[in-house]
Design an enzyme around this catalytic site. Sequence first.
Site, PDB file in Angstrom:
ATOM      1  N   CYS A  65       2.725  -1.524   3.625  1.00 28.57           N
ATOM      2  CA  CYS A  65       1.542  -1.861   2.838  1.00 28.57           C
ATOM      3  C   CYS A  65       1.978  -2.330   1.449  1.00 28.57           C
ATOM      4  O   CYS A  65       1.428  -3.267   0.890  1.00 28.57           O
ATOM      5  CB  CYS A  65       0.666  -0.629   2.721  1.00 28.57           C
ATOM      6  SG  CYS A  65      -1.077  -0.986   2.597  1.00 28.57           S
ATOM      7  N   CYS A  86       1.368  -7.904  31.206  1.00 30.06           N
ATOM      8  CA  CYS A  86       1.769  -6.980  32.272  1.00 30.06           C
ATOM      9  C   CYS A  86       0.481  -6.560  32.983  1.00 30.06           C
ATOM     10  O   CYS A  86      -0.438  -7.370  33.090  1.00 30.06           O
ATOM     11  CB  CYS A  86       2.541  -5.785  31.704  1.00 30.06           C
ATOM     12  SG  CYS A  86       1.589  -4.785  30.559  1.00 30.06           S
ATOM     13  N   GLN A 146      -7.472  -0.003  -6.695  1.00 31.72           N
ATOM     14  CA  GLN A 146      -7.958  -1.311  -6.229  1.00 31.72           C
ATOM     15  C   GLN A 146      -8.663  -1.194  -4.871  1.00 31.72           C
ATOM     16  O   GLN A 146      -9.428  -2.060  -4.478  1.00 31.72           O
ATOM     17  CB  GLN A 146      -6.738  -2.265  -6.214  1.00 31.72           C
ATOM     18  CG  GLN A 146      -6.744  -3.437  -5.288  1.00 31.72           C
ATOM     19  CD  GLN A 146      -5.985  -3.179  -4.003  1.00 31.72           C
ATOM     20  OE1 GLN A 146      -5.759  -2.031  -3.624  1.00 31.72           O
ATOM     21  NE2 GLN A 146      -5.599  -4.256  -3.319  1.00 31.72           N
ATOM     22  N   ARG A 147      -8.428  -0.104  -4.149  1.00 31.71           N
ATOM     23  CA  ARG A 147      -9.037   0.037  -2.816  1.00 31.71           C
ATOM     24  C   ARG A 147      -9.483   1.461  -2.474  1.00 31.71           C
ATOM     25  O   ARG A 147     -10.323   1.640  -1.594  1.00 31.71           O
ATOM     26  CB  ARG A 147      -8.063  -0.456  -1.737  1.00 31.71           C
ATOM     27  CG  ARG A 147      -6.797   0.347  -1.653  1.00 31.71           C
ATOM     28  CD  ARG A 147      -5.709  -0.348  -0.839  1.00 31.71           C
ATOM     29  NE  ARG A 147      -4.517   0.504  -0.753  1.00 31.71           N
ATOM     30  CZ  ARG A 147      -3.658   0.712  -1.742  1.00 31.71           C
ATOM     31  NH1 ARG A 147      -3.836   0.143  -2.910  1.00 31.71           N
ATOM     32  NH2 ARG A 147      -2.628   1.515  -1.581  1.00 31.71           N
TER      33      ARG A 147
END
Length: 374
Positions: free
Chosen positions: A190, A339, A73-74
């Site tokens: 993920c 900071c 898918q990626r």
Amino acid sequence: MPEPLTSEERLRYSRHLLIPEIGEAGQVKLKHASVLLVGSGALGSPAAMYLAAAGVGSLGLVDDDVVDVSNLQRQILHGESWVGKPKLDSAVARLKEVNPHVKVEAHPVRFTPENAMQIAAEYDLIVDGSDNFPTRFLTNDTAFFLKKPLVYGAIHRFEGQASVFAPHLGGPCYRCMLPSMPAPGSAPSCAEAGVLGVLPGIIGSLQAMEAIKLLLGTGSTPLGKLTVYEALQSSFRSLNLHRDPNCRLCGDQPEIASVTNSETTASTTCESTTISMQTITTLELRNILTDEFDGLLIDVRQPDEHAACNLPEAKLIPLSTLPAELDSLPKDQEIYVHCKAGGRSAKAVEFLMDHGFTQVTNIAGGMDAWLKEE
Ligand SMILES: [Zn+2]
């Protein structure tokens, strides 16, 4: 004299040769350049394909994983017929098809503190396509000790980040932004959180672009600049990052002497992304600090730093005293932490998140960034 382009290469790269910033000299530079990609997954896929297509002469890939159907898918380097087979076999075949002139070196191992320095030493720069914190710390530390630029990218659901970390060229390292390992569970994995498949295509392509610019020596390198892409808002933002003088790696009194340390050797049972905390720029803070501001702004610097210069809205709680103040802090109010440079405040935000505070935001760049804008 480096080997010139062949006539076939001149034809192949003709659209590059037309660009004055590249030209034949730039293309020859790319031909003799080398890039190490740590990971051949979501980010490594588009980065490797564009670097190969662009004619970067030598690409190294480190990955010991096997193609899974849920990767497709990626992870566009890999296709259906490679499911169940080593990712690097798939990657080598695909990249050879993209550009047969490119030498692809497969390192079918995990990138570990034992092999990182030796593998990376061969390359001009490192592209981080990893998906877990220990490997990200390891690529950062390796790049730092070898004085090589690290092209960083990270993705989470609809949001991605990219930058270049290269303390030897100026600017911060990854640890200046994320000083220590987020607590297990504070950053979703993920697998748990998911990622929209197009997102790594965008961030991995940004990484390929920065790598090519660095190799060409063209344009400006985003040292101390974090590009944040938010797909749902269709927005690109640029956050200023500063070198943290207290950084354990690149700071004034470094504690980390080698790539073997508590972060790089931590277990990767939780496959986590880097985007774990809400972060805003000092410019955004200015917009928030209006008359209607009803949140709490905390300054976690030391009292002497606060006395020298401070934001009137900020309550001083030095980082070391934060645990003692925990019970006095509101859980139903937005808390913003700053900071000097953003390192200690990131630690404070992590600490508060670990203790059940959900509405906590880190101010990137801290007081240094604030003062720069005045
Ligand atoms: Zn640093």
